[in-house]
Design an enzyme around this catalytic site. Structure first.
Site, PDB file in Angstrom:
ATOM      1  N   LYS A   3     -17.820 -32.560  55.566  1.00 58.06           N
ATOM      2  CA  LYS A   3     -17.229 -33.902  55.606  1.00 58.06           C
ATOM      3  C   LYS A   3     -17.215 -34.493  54.203  1.00 58.06           C
ATOM      4  CE  LYS A   3     -21.738 -35.762  56.926  1.00 58.06           C
ATOM      5  NZ  LYS A   3     -22.570 -36.169  58.072  1.00 58.06           N
ATOM      6  N   ARG A  37     -27.644 -44.500  66.710  1.00 54.96           N
ATOM      7  CA  ARG A  37     -26.366 -44.513  65.994  1.00 54.96           C
ATOM      8  C   ARG A  37     -25.298 -44.049  66.991  1.00 54.96           C
ATOM      9  NH1 ARG A  37     -25.629 -41.264  60.377  1.00 54.96           N
ATOM     10  NH2 ARG A  37     -25.560 -39.538  61.838  1.00 54.96           N
ATOM     11  N   TYR A  49     -23.530 -54.495  28.483  1.00 60.41           N
ATOM     12  CA  TYR A  49     -23.307 -55.737  29.221  1.00 60.41           C
ATOM     13  C   TYR A  49     -24.632 -56.324  29.703  1.00 60.41           C
ATOM     14  CZ  TYR A  49     -18.305 -54.667  29.588  1.00 60.41           C
ATOM     15  OH  TYR A  49     -16.988 -54.411  29.313  1.00 60.41           O
ATOM     16  N   MET A 103     -17.921 -49.399  33.090  1.00 67.34           N
ATOM     17  CA  MET A 103     -16.939 -48.723  33.921  1.00 67.34           C
ATOM     18  C   MET A 103     -16.680 -47.285  33.449  1.00 67.34           C
ATOM     19  SD  MET A 103     -13.005 -49.780  34.860  1.00 67.34           S
ATOM     20  CE  MET A 103     -13.413 -51.272  35.731  1.00 67.34           C
TER      21      MET A 103
END
Ligand SMILES: *Cc1c(COP(=O)(O)O)cnc(C)c1O
Length: 358
Positions: free
Chosen positions: A35, A130, A255, A303
């Site tokens: 998956k 779940r 940052y 980023m």
């Protein structure tokens, strides 16, 4: 030139890790779980790496259809079953096994005429809360599903919450196993219980089928390291130093100026950021390898870039090789430092990262 950031996938390592599963559970059939784009490795590479598995398991119907189109003729298991009636038609057409976990799915199965018969994996909720039927309703649901003419086989299935631990104060594997045995008592059919954690830490629970995911990709859910389990990294993320800064005491990096130097130091700026899938919340100190030497992340990940401490690597220069995870730096180490798990790092590998094979 593309950016120097590269994910290298090792198909041979994927094959070796599958062999490790076989060694742990020699009598079980294996659903290799592919998956999430084979945990970020690419579905086609999953197919190639696990071609000797007994079946492939995933949750995405478009991916499952692609597996058939790519030539996979062995079983395919839809681990979460189907999401709406049209999926059932697809499953019958392409011969997918499907997990059935809720009454709504049973109703759909009862109502929709199918073109061919199907194998069902009936999920029990043995405590994870779940997916799956309660222990008390399981037998009734089994009867209902067995009465559907298009159902060929019913495999008894459950999933563990804490398979990565030997013991757990809230819900142990042993407790869930007892629940499962109670709910499935004397129902015939094959049994499917174990994910990677259970295969590695509770191999005695391996039944007819096991469902390994993360261990096939060379990471672990558990206590020991992947290397101690004989697992090899399958995804190595590498980049290069693209700039160097010399900073003085009191200077900050990046940052928010999160990192502040307490000595003169050299900082390497590495071409890899959160838009590539590197976790933005990774703290100062998260391990990074530069020129083969283990050092640390400093400052908030941007980023497209991140900064590393070059104190331990005085010879580092623009162009020096950097390993973010994989061979030479276990992905579990990076994940632990960043407060996450190897699964999330692999799956988050961004589409813009170039992928090559080893
Ligand atoms: C994802 C998944 C697995 C694989 O789990 P790992 O921890 O990666 O081994 C097994 N079973 C089910 C139902 C899953 O959804």
């Amino acid at each position: 030139m593309p950016r120097p950031l590269l994910a290298t996938i090792d198909i041979e390592a994927m094959r070796c890790n599958l062999a490790v599963v076989r060694a742990y559970t020699p009598h079980a059939k294996i659903w290799a779980v592919v998956k999430a784009n084979a945990y970020g490795h690419g579905l086609m590479r999953g197919l190639r790496g696990f071609e000797v598995a007994d079946g492939l398991g995933l949750v995405e119907f478009d991916g499952a259809v692609r597996l058939r189109e790519m030539g996979w003729t062995k079983p395919i298991l839809m681990l979460e079953g189907f999401y709406d009636p049209s999926d059932l038609v697809t499953a019958a057409q392409y011969q997918f096994d499907i997990s059935v976990h809720c009454a709504e799915q049973v109703e759909m199965l009862e109502k929709i005429p199918l073109s061919s018969s199907m194998n069902i994996h009936l999920q029990m909720n043995s405590g994870m809360n779940r997916l799956g039927f309660s222990v008390d309703s399981y037998r009734l649901m089994h009867q209902r599903v067995r009465a559907i003419p298009t159902v060929r086989t019913i495999t008894l299935m459950t999933h563990f919450s804490n398979a990565d631990r030997m013991k757990h104060s809230r819900l142990s594997v042993a407790e869930q196993t007892l629940c499962f045995q109670r709910g499935a008592d004397s129902l015939g059919g094959e049994v499917s219980l174990s994910n990677s954690g259970a295969i590695l830490l509770h191999p005695e629970l391996a039944t007819d089928w096991v469902r390994p995911g993360i261990m096939l990709y060379g990471a672990t859910p558990g206590t020991k390291t992947a290397q101690e389990f004989g697992l090899q990294p399958t995804m190595t993320l590498t980049s290069r130093v693209m700039a160097i800064q010399e900073i003085a005491v009191g200077d900050s990096v990046g940052y928010g100026s999160r990192f502040v130097a307490d000595k003169r130091m050299r900082i390497g700026v590495v071409a890899c950021g959160y838009a590539d899938g590197y976790p933005r919340h990774a703290p100062d100190g998260t391990p990074v390898v530069v020129d083969g030497i283990r050092t640390r992340l400093v400052g908030t990940v941007s980023m497209d870039m991140m900064a590393v401490d070059l104190t331990a690597v005085p010879a580092a220069h623009v162009g020096s090789g950097v390993t973010l995870w994989g061979i030479g730096l276990p992905i579990d180490d990076v994940a632990n430092a960043a407060g996450t798990i190897g699964y999330e790092l692999m799956c988050a590998l961004a589409a813009r990262v170039s992928v090559v094979e080893r």
